[in-house]
Scaffold this active site. Structure first.
Site, PDB file in Angstrom:
ATOM      1  CG  ASP A 197      32.407  41.382  35.002  1.00 49.73           C
ATOM      2  OD1 ASP A 197      33.320  41.921  34.826  1.00 49.73           O
ATOM      3  OD2 ASP A 197      32.238  40.167  34.888  1.00 49.73           O
ATOM      4  CB  SER A 198      35.765  45.738  36.841  1.00 45.55           C
ATOM      5  OG  SER A 198      35.690  46.579  35.622  1.00 45.55           O
ATOM      6  CG  ASP A 236      33.031  42.306  30.934  1.00 44.85           C
ATOM      7  OD1 ASP A 236      33.320  41.109  30.315  1.00 44.85           O
ATOM      8  OD2 ASP A 236      33.793  42.730  31.904  1.00 44.85           O
ATOM      9  CE  LYS A 274      36.060  41.369  29.248  1.00 40.86           C
ATOM     10  NZ  LYS A 274      35.924  40.542  30.493  1.00 40.86           N
ATOM     11  CD  GLU A 284      34.995  36.615  33.562  1.00 39.86           C
ATOM     12  OE1 GLU A 284      34.993  35.768  34.222  1.00 39.86           O
ATOM     13  OE2 GLU A 284      34.873  37.931  33.838  1.00 39.86           O
ATOM     14  CD  GLU A 330      41.627  39.784  34.774  1.00 40.95           C
ATOM     15  OE1 GLU A 330      40.815  39.918  34.272  1.00 40.95           O
ATOM     16  OE2 GLU A 330      41.877  40.202  36.108  1.00 40.95           O
TER      17      GLU A 330
HETATM   18  O1  KIV Z   1      35.519  43.821  33.964  1.00 39.40           O
HETATM   19  C1  KIV Z   1      36.560  44.185  33.504  1.00 39.40           C
HETATM   20  O2  KIV Z   1      37.196  45.159  33.957  1.00 39.40           O
HETATM   21  C2  KIV Z   1      37.353  43.229  32.804  1.00 39.40           C
HETATM   22  C3  KIV Z   1      38.935  43.804  32.520  1.00 39.40           C
HETATM   23  C4  KIV Z   1      39.771  43.432  33.628  1.00 39.40           C
HETATM   24  C5  KIV Z   1      39.424  42.983  31.346  1.00 39.40           C
HETATM   25  O3  KIV Z   1      37.081  42.327  32.241  1.00 39.40           O
END
Ligand code: KIV
Length: 303
Positions: free
Chosen positions: A63-64, A102, A132, A134, A199
């Site tokens: 989600d970056s 994500d 993924k 969090e 992280e």
């Molecule tokens: O969204 C992302 O890029 C991440 C990584 C930093 C692990 O969650």
């Protein structure tokens, strides 16, 4: 190692030689064998394809995306539909790497049933092989695991908690928070998480969790002792327009390369140096002759 073989069709393998597909059990076997796991974020077809061809084990549509591709200040604004759109593009590019998507902020923060329904979309509509999430959401991880959806947990500096954390800050810096992080990691693994991203935590903490956990840890800003490492693609190649964090290593300067290429193109256009005659299409000679004849007739008629 658990493997699925692709019958070819990827330029990273020599013709006819099967590619060993990376799976969640394969990643876990890599931990058992002490083989480092390479992971990278990607959000589109070309970069995912290059990552796959370069032999990256796990590609995360992070989600970056919100920050490095869409220009938001943090990761909170990106939607499920946007994440699905990019996950599909990455899916088309990957042959070997394990594809993790994500779950964006808000898509699993309500009931377990809502989280499960959204996770199903990533598998069904975008071809993700794992999602993924969090935080220590043990009940959700158990439900996803029971629904046959592999899960990657994410602990430590969890960017979706930016407002609670008061910024992007290194976590687990006190004895109590270290013990809590360890307990959370073990609980996630116990609930079925197949791997855990750590992280922004001290190296010593990541090392201790990695040693205790039965599943791989993938570190980012967590030191070299994790079972694998992940980095944001745009950090790796300097496309973030921001100073790099302490843990980032720039492996290339794509910003400089692309900037120079665009500037050169603009100059060539302004000097009529692009396109050249060789870069132009030409009218076939017969058509040119016919055209000349028509134009000549028209000129004679007018005269
Ligand atoms: O969204 C992302 O890029 C991440 C990584 C930093 C692990 O969650």
């Amino acid at each position: 190692m658990s493997v699925t073989n692709f019958p070819g069709g990827c330029s990273s393998a020599s013709a006819g030689v099967p590619i060993t597909k990376v799976t969640m059990p394969a990643l876990q076997e890599m931990k058992r064998q002490g083989k480092p796991i390479s992971a990278l974020t990607a959000y589109d077809y070309p970069t995912s394809r290059l990552a796959d061809e370069a032999g990256i084990d796990m590609v995360l549509v992070g989600d970056s995306l919100a920050m490095v591709v869409l220009g938001h200040e943090n990761t909170l604004a990106v939607t499920v539909d946007e994440m699905l759109h990019h996950t599909r593009a990455v899916r088309r590019a990957l042959r070997r790497a394990f594809l993790v998507a994500d779950m964006p902020f808000g898509s699993y923060h309500g009931t377990v049933a809502e989280g499960l329904a959204n996770a199903v979309r990533f598998v069904k509509e975008a071809g993700a092989e794992a999602v993924k999430i969090e935080g220590p959401r043990v009940d959700l991880v158990r439900a996803l695991t029971e629904a046959e959806i592999p899960v990657v947990g994410h602990l430590g500096l969890t960017p979706q908690s930016v407002h609670r954390m008061g910024g992007f800050r290194v976590q687990a810096r006190t004895a109590q928070t270290v013990l809590q992080l360890k307990a959370d990691a073990l609980a996630l693994a116990d609930a079925g998480a197949g791997a855990i991203v750590l992280e922004g935590v001290p190296r010593e903490v990541a090392a201790a969790i990695t040693a205790e956990l039965p599943v791989p840890t993938i570190g980012i800003g967590a030191g070299p002792d994790c079972d694998g490492q992940i980095i944001v693609f745009h950090d790796l190649v300097n496309l973030t327009f921001a100073p790099a964090a302490k843990f980032v290593r720039r492996y290339a300067d794509a910003a400089e390369l692309i900037h120079a290429a665009i500037e050169h193109y603009r100059e060539d256009v302004e000097h009529r140096a692009f396109p050249s005659d060789a870069e132009s299409y030409h009218l076939p000679e017969a058509a040119q002759r016919a055209l000349n004849a028509i134009q000549k007739k028209e000129t004679l008629k007018k005269a």
